[in-house]
Enzyme design. Structure first.
Site, PDB file in Angstrom:
ATOM      1  N   VAL A  46       0.826  -1.213   0.000  1.00 63.14           N
ATOM      2  CA  VAL A  46       0.000   0.000   0.000  1.00 63.14           C
ATOM      3  C   VAL A  46       0.858   1.260   0.000  1.00 63.14           C
ATOM      4  O   VAL A  46       0.362   2.359  -0.237  1.00 63.14           O
ATOM      5  CB  VAL A  46      -0.976   0.005   1.199  1.00 63.14           C
ATOM      6  CG1 VAL A  46      -1.933  -1.179   1.096  1.00 63.14           C
ATOM      7  CG2 VAL A  46      -0.244  -0.045   2.547  1.00 63.14           C
ATOM      8  N   LYS A  47       2.132   1.120   0.316  1.00 61.22           N
ATOM      9  CA  LYS A  47       3.077   2.257   0.351  1.00 61.22           C
ATOM     10  C   LYS A  47       2.461   3.481   1.027  1.00 61.22           C
ATOM     11  O   LYS A  47       2.558   4.594   0.528  1.00 61.22           O
ATOM     12  CB  LYS A  47       3.585   2.557  -1.059  1.00 61.22           C
ATOM     13  CG  LYS A  47       4.345   1.356  -1.644  1.00 61.22           C
ATOM     14  CD  LYS A  47       5.139   1.678  -2.882  1.00 61.22           C
ATOM     15  CE  LYS A  47       5.933   0.475  -3.378  1.00 61.22           C
ATOM     16  NZ  LYS A  47       5.126  -0.662  -3.886  1.00 61.22           N
TER      17      LYS A  47
END
Lengths: 312, 312
Positions: free
Chosen positions: B107-108
């Site tokens: 998901v950074k």
């Protein structure tokens, strides 16, 4: 497609305001009457939380839309409620747009090229749904984190040009430890945030609108006025999105360096975000209680507009 | 709570594999029979796209779960289908966990402290739903981007300790322009990615498990083997999550530097991600067509396991 920089410039002039209202709806602070209504219909579910968030947001938007150019929903406070939260994130953007507000999806996305493209399609453009082109979140702009460099930003830039949308890239953020990476100092004495500023100026250079702004803005925290001054010089053609005013400690004086005086002698080039101090203004209001959270929010926006106008 | 480093180490040993299967389900590549079924039930809707994605993912997971320690769904390819996509992102994690796979939500995410906390609660911990503590995505680990510094990472770290979860922080990414920020060189001749490596080593120092790994891993691209070598020396106590093998050009030889030989003479300390080359292996398979995409994926994983084992 109209350049996003022009759209934002004109919205600020029309409303005579540089205020962006941050829609960060923390469930524990949403007024009880809204939560009770949502629970009575949906019990203790994500759906109830999401419905409460949406009703709360609509109340805020109705109360402030004629006073400000933009709103900025922060997706973290919606993802907390899984798919139901994402639904009302989408519906919040839709509702704000129906009130002619500029919507900035504060998602701080970024990834390698092909993945960044998927994000750009979802938040700014259209996706391919079995051969049909369909809008998903359709925000006017998104925030982006730059650690992966240009090829993670390019797909967003392409969406900006194609759909008249904008991006705000993190440059110097408002939090206490923003210096861990952003203040690292290069051999040539420039810091990472200054280099980011130069990148943004060059990336936007070919797409400057008639009012002097490219679609690529910069996130510059109100809590670092000296750095903002430097960055304003480096990026004369970028709108600044400025968090950190109010609850985080930044004042009107602190954000002054983020603005530009344009040829018509209008102070422009920055929108100043405030979230908690506006949407939960009822907590500190002498006049309004939680049932009138919307009136308290309007009062807080009027005060902030006044505060910023006085500073110039 | 068991340390995430230990959990991942043991999963790799148990499966005798360092492969992480990237679940990046691009709709245009999902086999026709799956899409036709989804459309026949739900027409041309986000729900149909999401159902196709979920069925596709389950097929992949069923085909490979006994061969690999981990899967990594990339949320961009789910956000494309709005709330329906997020629902099947959540259900994909749930399904993979039911097959005893370690799930890495790619998901950074990252933000300032209070917002990062909301993300950490949503992806790794529990959220407060009207006084009740409820799991949302409940992944085993998430990827994080570090531009905001420590206070945007600390809330994730707290969730790691409390719930036995892990994080992978971007250090040196696999994309061509990763150097724009990550290779910037400091006065003391260290680059930004090296400094990130030192940060990670110090942030994880107090929480090293019995197999020598902290819950804080690093994302290090297969496409930069020399930098990986340097980073392996800087971070002896971090698992590396290595993208860039296969479709992006990295080979088994290139990822060798990401591993550590432990006291039991086991090569460990890295998981190598491959997405397209596994989940859409049917496109290049001589043996299997798109109806047997799952068999083609299994074949590709067996080949990759073999390829990595041979390299040592």
């Amino acid at each position: 497609m109209k350049n996003f920089g022009d759209r934002l410039y004109e919205a600020c002039v029309e409303k005579n305001s540089a205020v962006c209202v941050g829609l960060d709806p923390r469930l524990d602070k949403i007024p009880l009457h809204i939560k009770e209504k949502a629970i009575s219909k949906n019990k203790n579910t994500f759906k109830a939380a999401a419905e409460a968030v949406l009703e709360f947001n609509k109340g805020i938007i109705d109360a402030v839309y004629d006073l400000v150019p933009a709103v900025k929903p922060q997706i973290a406070f919606y993802e907390m409620f899984a798919e139901e939260g994402i639904r009302v994130f989408r519906e919040t953007i839709e509702y704000a747009k129906s009130k002619c507000l500029i919507t900035i999806a504060d998602v701080k996305r970024n990834d390698i090229g092909s993945t960044a493209q998927a994000y750009a399609h979802a938040f700014l453009g259209v996706v391919d749904l079995f051969g049909e082109k369909v809008k998903v979140f359709d925000a006017d702009a998104v925030t982006i984190t730059p650690y992966l460099g240009w090829d993670g930003i390019k797909p967003f830039m392409e969406a900006c040009i194609k759909y008249g949308k904008g991006i705000f890239i993190l440059v110097k953020t408002s939090n206490p430890s923003s210096g861990d990476v952003q203040d690292l100092c290069m051999k040539d004495s420039r810091s990472v945030y200054e280099i980011m500023g130069h990148y943004i100026e060059s990336w936007g250079a070919d797409d400057i609108g008639k009012n002097g702004f490219s679609p690529i803005g910069a996130v510059v925290g109100a809590t670092y006025p000296d750095q903002a001054k430097k960055l304003r010089e480096i990026m004369p053609n970028s709108f600044f999105l400025v968090p950190g005013y109010g609850a985080q400690g930044g004042s009107a004086k602190d954000v002054k360096n983020c603005f530009i005086k344009d040829t018509r002698d209008v102070m422009t080039g920055a929108i100043i975000n405030s979230s908690r101090e506006i949407i939960f203004a009822y907590e500190k209001s002498e006049k309004y209680g939680e049932k009138d959270y919307d009136k308290a929010a309007r009062e807080a926006v009027e005060k902030m507009n006044e505060d910023l106008r006085k500073a110039f």
